[in-house]
Design a protein around this motif. Structure first.
Motif, PDB file in Angstrom:
ATOM      1  N   GLY A  98       0.786  -1.228   0.000  1.00 47.22           N
ATOM      2  CA  GLY A  98       0.000   0.000   0.000  1.00 47.22           C
ATOM      3  C   GLY A  98       0.811   1.267   0.000  1.00 47.22           C
ATOM      4  N   TYR A  99       2.066   1.205   0.484  1.00 52.39           N
ATOM      5  CA  TYR A  99       2.880   2.418   0.580  1.00 52.39           C
ATOM      6  C   TYR A  99       4.143   2.252  -0.250  1.00 52.39           C
ATOM      7  CZ  TYR A  99       5.530   6.347   2.288  1.00 52.39           C
ATOM      8  OH  TYR A  99       6.252   7.507   2.339  1.00 52.39           O
ATOM      9  N   PRO A 100       4.575   3.305  -0.965  1.00 50.45           N
ATOM     10  CA  PRO A 100       3.915   4.615  -1.070  1.00 50.45           C
ATOM     11  C   PRO A 100       2.753   4.635  -2.063  1.00 50.45           C
ATOM     12  CG  PRO A 100       5.953   4.635  -2.320  1.00 50.45           C
ATOM     13  CD  PRO A 100       5.894   3.298  -1.639  1.00 50.45           C
ATOM     14  N   SER A 105       2.687  -7.171  -4.762  1.00 50.45           N
ATOM     15  CA  SER A 105       3.915  -7.465  -4.026  1.00 50.45           C
ATOM     16  C   SER A 105       4.483  -8.787  -4.503  1.00 50.45           C
ATOM     17  CB  SER A 105       3.643  -7.548  -2.522  1.00 50.45           C
ATOM     18  OG  SER A 105       4.755  -8.105  -1.848  1.00 50.45           O
ATOM     19  N   PRO A 106       5.790  -8.856  -4.719  1.00 49.49           N
ATOM     20  CA  PRO A 106       6.383 -10.155  -5.071  1.00 49.49           C
ATOM     21  C   PRO A 106       6.213 -11.186  -3.966  1.00 49.49           C
ATOM     22  CG  PRO A 106       8.093  -8.489  -4.693  1.00 49.49           C
ATOM     23  CD  PRO A 106       6.795  -7.773  -4.737  1.00 49.49           C
ATOM     24  N   VAL A 107       6.051 -10.740  -2.718  1.00 54.80           N
ATOM     25  CA  VAL A 107       5.848 -11.681  -1.611  1.00 54.80           C
ATOM     26  C   VAL A 107       4.573 -12.488  -1.838  1.00 54.80           C
ATOM     27  CG1 VAL A 107       5.490 -11.898   0.879  1.00 54.80           C
ATOM     28  CG2 VAL A 107       7.093 -10.196  -0.002  1.00 54.80           C
ATOM     29  N   THR A 108       3.520 -11.825  -2.278  1.00 52.90           N
ATOM     30  CA  THR A 108       2.268 -12.522  -2.586  1.00 52.90           C
ATOM     31  C   THR A 108       2.488 -13.521  -3.719  1.00 52.90           C
ATOM     32  OG1 THR A 108       1.082 -10.497  -1.978  1.00 52.90           O
ATOM     33  CG2 THR A 108      -0.158 -12.186  -3.132  1.00 52.90           C
ATOM     34  N   ARG A 109       3.195 -13.082  -4.751  1.00 48.66           N
ATOM     35  CA  ARG A 109       3.440 -13.960  -5.899  1.00 48.66           C
ATOM     36  C   ARG A 109       4.259 -15.190  -5.483  1.00 48.66           C
ATOM     37  NH1 ARG A 109       6.457 -10.881  -8.710  1.00 48.66           N
ATOM     38  NH2 ARG A 109       8.433 -12.009  -8.561  1.00 48.66           N
ATOM     39  N   TRP A 110       5.313 -14.979  -4.692  1.00 52.59           N
ATOM     40  CA  TRP A 110       6.137 -16.107  -4.245  1.00 52.59           C
ATOM     41  C   TRP A 110       5.304 -17.108  -3.450  1.00 52.59           C
ATOM     42  CZ3 TRP A 110      10.038 -12.148  -1.845  1.00 52.59           C
ATOM     43  CH2 TRP A 110      10.743 -11.510  -2.871  1.00 52.59           C
ATOM     44  N   ALA A 111       4.429 -16.591  -2.576  1.00 50.05           N
ATOM     45  CA  ALA A 111       3.605 -17.482  -1.760  1.00 50.05           C
ATOM     46  C   ALA A 111       2.638 -18.285  -2.626  1.00 50.05           C
ATOM     47  CB  ALA A 111       2.842 -16.677  -0.712  1.00 50.05           C
ATOM     48  N   ARG A 282       9.397  -2.294   1.767  1.00 52.61           N
ATOM     49  CA  ARG A 282       9.011  -2.535   0.372  1.00 52.61           C
ATOM     50  C   ARG A 282      10.244  -2.756  -0.495  1.00 52.61           C
ATOM     51  NH1 ARG A 282       3.975   0.187  -2.808  1.00 52.61           N
ATOM     52  NH2 ARG A 282       4.059  -1.156  -4.643  1.00 52.61           N
ATOM     53  N   GLU A 283      11.282  -1.990  -0.269  1.00 54.28           N
ATOM     54  CA  GLU A 283      12.516  -2.161  -1.051  1.00 54.28           C
ATOM     55  C   GLU A 283      13.135  -3.528  -0.814  1.00 54.28           C
ATOM     56  OE1 GLU A 283      14.756   1.183   0.264  1.00 54.28           O
ATOM     57  OE2 GLU A 283      13.834   2.584  -1.173  1.00 54.28           O
ATOM     58  N   ALA A 284      12.951  -4.071   0.399  1.00 59.90           N
ATOM     59  CA  ALA A 284      13.516  -5.379   0.719  1.00 59.90           C
ATOM     60  C   ALA A 284      12.854  -6.492  -0.076  1.00 59.90           C
ATOM     61  CB  ALA A 284      13.382  -5.653   2.208  1.00 59.90           C
ATOM     62  N   GLN A 285      11.694  -6.227  -0.655  1.00 58.32           N
ATOM     63  CA  GLN A 285      10.971  -7.242  -1.412  1.00 58.32           C
ATOM     64  C   GLN A 285      11.500  -7.410  -2.838  1.00 58.32           C
ATOM     65  OE1 GLN A 285       6.589  -6.654  -0.889  1.00 58.32           O
ATOM     66  NE2 GLN A 285       7.169  -5.381   0.850  1.00 58.32           N
ATOM     67  N   SER A 286      12.599  -6.739  -3.163  1.00 58.19           N
ATOM     68  CA  SER A 286      13.151  -6.815  -4.518  1.00 58.19           C
ATOM     69  C   SER A 286      13.706  -8.193  -4.845  1.00 58.19           C
ATOM     70  CB  SER A 286      14.244  -5.753  -4.701  1.00 58.19           C
ATOM     71  OG  SER A 286      15.298  -5.969  -3.763  1.00 58.19           O
ATOM     72  N   PRO A 415       0.173  12.377   0.346  1.00 56.03           N
ATOM     73  CA  PRO A 415      -0.997  11.913  -0.403  1.00 56.03           C
ATOM     74  C   PRO A 415      -1.466  10.519  -0.014  1.00 56.03           C
ATOM     75  CG  PRO A 415       0.963  11.541  -1.705  1.00 56.03           C
ATOM     76  CD  PRO A 415       1.429  12.178  -0.420  1.00 56.03           C
ATOM     77  N   PHE A 416      -0.838   9.924   1.021  1.00 54.09           N
ATOM     78  CA  PHE A 416      -1.214   8.578   1.458  1.00 54.09           C
ATOM     79  C   PHE A 416      -2.649   8.617   1.973  1.00 54.09           C
ATOM     80  CE2 PHE A 416      -0.076   4.742   4.267  1.00 54.09           C
ATOM     81  CZ  PHE A 416      -0.123   3.875   3.200  1.00 54.09           C
ATOM     82  N   LEU A 417      -3.454   7.621   1.613  1.00 62.62           N
ATOM     83  CA  LEU A 417      -4.889   7.630   1.904  1.00 62.62           C
ATOM     84  C   LEU A 417      -5.178   7.784   3.392  1.00 62.62           C
ATOM     85  CD1 LEU A 417      -7.742   7.289   0.667  1.00 62.62           C
ATOM     86  CD2 LEU A 417      -7.516   4.834   1.090  1.00 62.62           C
TER      87      LEU A 417
END
Length: 596
Positions: A98-100, A105-111, A282-286, A415-417
């Motif tokens: 969700g941020y920014p 997310s690649p984490v979702t894809r990997w799972a 988020r950057e760590a998910q690269s 601008p974050f919701l």
């Protein structure tokens, strides 16, 4: 002394603290109450039970507990549960980051690629409705959401959604959704007494329905343990009754990296989202190896929450307290002053947002809408500009966010919701159920919606769930609820052939009430039928009428119809651009700046 006076003095004159004492360490609570195979609900309000989720990871890492997870979103710092293989299913409206900016997310894809994990798609409102039904003890609730979408077809297959004859309107049908009761819920609150009576501050987002529906009860973490007398003094903020609580653990900053808003109680000083930490996550998910390292650093190699706070350090804590102060946006604006240059030409995204803001303002004025439910990012920015435009004309409307923010006056530089700077400006703080289910689609609906689109077809159907190849994107979030409930919806989308398609591969949000789409090149409207027609092109593109039509057609996946009275839309002016850039100085949603 008479007996009744003696009884008053001994039993009644002084209020007593709750007798039950459920205090225990968080690690002990997880060991005692959480077992493999459970249906778990981390109750996601504006504070999240993050410390409890980290402890869950520590205790179950390396095992396959097969938890079923239900919450409005599997995102941010909940993603570690999926990465560590702790979940067999996530029942959610959104799965990604969700941020920014919201996105996959690649984490979702990997799972998902492992094959032992699945996502069950819902919407923000229907998640809350299912949990509310569970809390009420009824088998189902009616809903206006998901009807006519691919979501409905999927959920009919699993037996969790049905369309029944309306007993009060012959010939009509009514959508109903099955109740959901988790086995155990996790809640983080500002303050609780030793019995578990607890104070929470709004907005409540998915609210505490899952906690009330939980068959076994609630594992509660509190920023601060207080007396029952303190709870009584602020009983209007009490949301969790001690009777449903299994354990109470004092866990300061237990929502980090998410914040905790408070207003008017000096003992409870608000802290905001830790954007720097969220960005690092988020950057760590690269890459998988990098994400494994992040999890070891911040969760698995951290003995307990106190050690986590030590690793955070006092500077980070001071920064999130400062960020929650209503005037902190001024410092950010000064820091980004160079990016606010009004002389720089508008980029395509900036032009799109300005043109969409004008369209929103025009439709509010023409149709008398009293409120606007805005989606995240660009869909919010266009409404914020529209609010300022109409305010200058003496027209007011309420800005709503799906998390339960109502009537807010957006502050610059974030601008974050769910910006914490906007919370003190709200005229009402509520929850998803009321924002989407009442104010967005009540019996006297006068609400307009705005959303973005990753894929949209000529009938206005929007897809944010699954590609044609079957790859998962992010899900609905609140988009389907907005589109199916609001009187009408305006959509923004980049003008690309892969975005504007002949037919979407998955209908997340039906296009029935989507009347207007603004792209990075033009405006599309439904005139006399249910097909989008080009009614305007941007003068800022530098193309003449025939050139603009040719370029838009090249970037559109269907045989586009052109309105007889095609308008050339005047470019954004300096004040519109400056105001827009003030709202998003880091250009999370505005994209790269145009050349001067």
């Amino acid at each position: 002394v008479s007996l009744w006076r003696e009884i008053v003095a001994r039993r009644i004159a002084t209020l007593h603290d709750s007798a039950a004492d459920k205090r225990m360490g968080l690690a002990q609570a997880i060991r005692r109450f959480v077992h493999p195979g459970m249906k778990i609900n981390p109750v996601t309000m504006q504070a999240r039970p993050q410390a409890a989720m980290y402890e869950l990871c520590r205790q179950f890492a390396g095992t396959s507990p097969g938890f079923e997870f239900i919450s409005s979103a599997l995102s941010g710092s909940y993603l570690q549960l999926a990465h560590l293989g702790l979940l067999r299913k996530a029942v959610v409206s959104f799965a990604g980051e969700g941020y920014p900016t919201p996105g996959p997310s690649p984490v979702t894809r990997w799972a998902l690629e492992r094959g032992d994990f699945e996502i069950e798609n819902w919407t923000m409102l229907t998640i809350s409705q299912r949990l509310l039904a569970g809390a009420m003890g009824v088998p189902f609730l009616t809903t206006r959401s998901i009807t006519g979408s691919s979501l409905a077809r999927e959920r009919q297959t699993t037996g969790d959604y049905a369309e029944l004859p309306d007993p009060f309107n012959p010939g009509c049908v009514q959508g109903v959704i099955r109740a959901y009761s988790p086995d155990i819920a996790f809640v983080h609150v500002w303050a609780a007494d030793r019995a578990g009576n607890a104070l929470c501050f709004p907005p409540f987002q998915e609210n505490i329905y899952g906690a009330l529906a939980a068959r076994q009860g609630v594992v509660l973490t509190a920023h601060k343990l207080v007396s029952t007398d303190f709870i009584r003094q602020h009983a209007h903020l009490a949301r969790i009754p001690g009777e449903i609580v299994l354990s109470v653990s004092e866990v300061p900053y237990g929502s980090h990296p998410y914040g905790n808003y408070s207003a008017g109680i000096p003992e409870l000083r608000a802290y905001a989202n830790d954007y720097a930490f969220m960005k690092e996550h988020r950057e760590a998910q690269s890459a998988r190896e990098r994400y494994d390292g992040w999890i070891r650093e911040w969760i698995l190699d951290v003995e307990h929450h106190d050690a986590y706070l030590t690793r955070l350090g006092p500077e980070r804590v001071r920064a999130i307290h400062r960020a929650a102060e209503p005037d902190s946006w001024r410092e950010d604006l000064e820091r980004h002053a160079a990016t606010l240059d009004p002389e720089r030409a508008a980029g395509g995204v900036e032009e799109m947002i300005v043109q969409a803001a004008r369209e929103v303002a025009k439709r509010i004025a023409a149709n008398g809408y009293r409120a606007v439910l805005a989606g995240a990012g660009q869909a919010s920015l266009m409404c914020w500009l529209a609010a300022h435009r109409l305010r200058g004309e003496g027209i007011e409307f309420a800005l709503l966010a799906e998390t339960g923010m109502y009537g807010f006056d957006p502050r610059p530089a974030d601008p974050f919701l769910t910006s914490y700077r906007n919370l003190p400006t709200c005229t009402m703080l509520t929850d998803v159920f009321e924002a989407l289910g009442l104010h967005g689609c009540g019996g006297t609906n006068a609400c307009m919606g705005t959303i973005g689109a990753g894929e949209i077809d000529k009938h206005g159907n929007v897809n944010s769930t699954r590609t044609a190849a079957g790859e998962f994107l992010v899900g609905s979030g609140g988009a389907n609820d907005i589109v199916t409930s609001a009187a009408e919806t305006v959509v923004v989308a980049a003008q690309r052939a892969q975005t504007f398609v002949e037919k979407v591969s998955y209908v997340t949000s039906p296009g029935t009430k989507i009347r207007c789409v603004v792209s990075t090149m033009g405006r599309f409207e439904k005139l006399d039928g249910d097909e989008l027609v080009l009614t305007g092109y941007f003068a800022a593109s530098g193309l003449d009428r025939s050139q603009a039509i040719a370029e838009i057609r090249r970037r559109c996946g269907w045989d586009l119809k052109i309105a007889d009275e095609l308008q050339e839309l005047p470019p954004a002016n300096a004040e519109e651009l400056t105001l827009l850039r003030m709202f998003d100085p880091e250009r999370f949603f505005l994209g790269k700046p145009a050349d001067k």
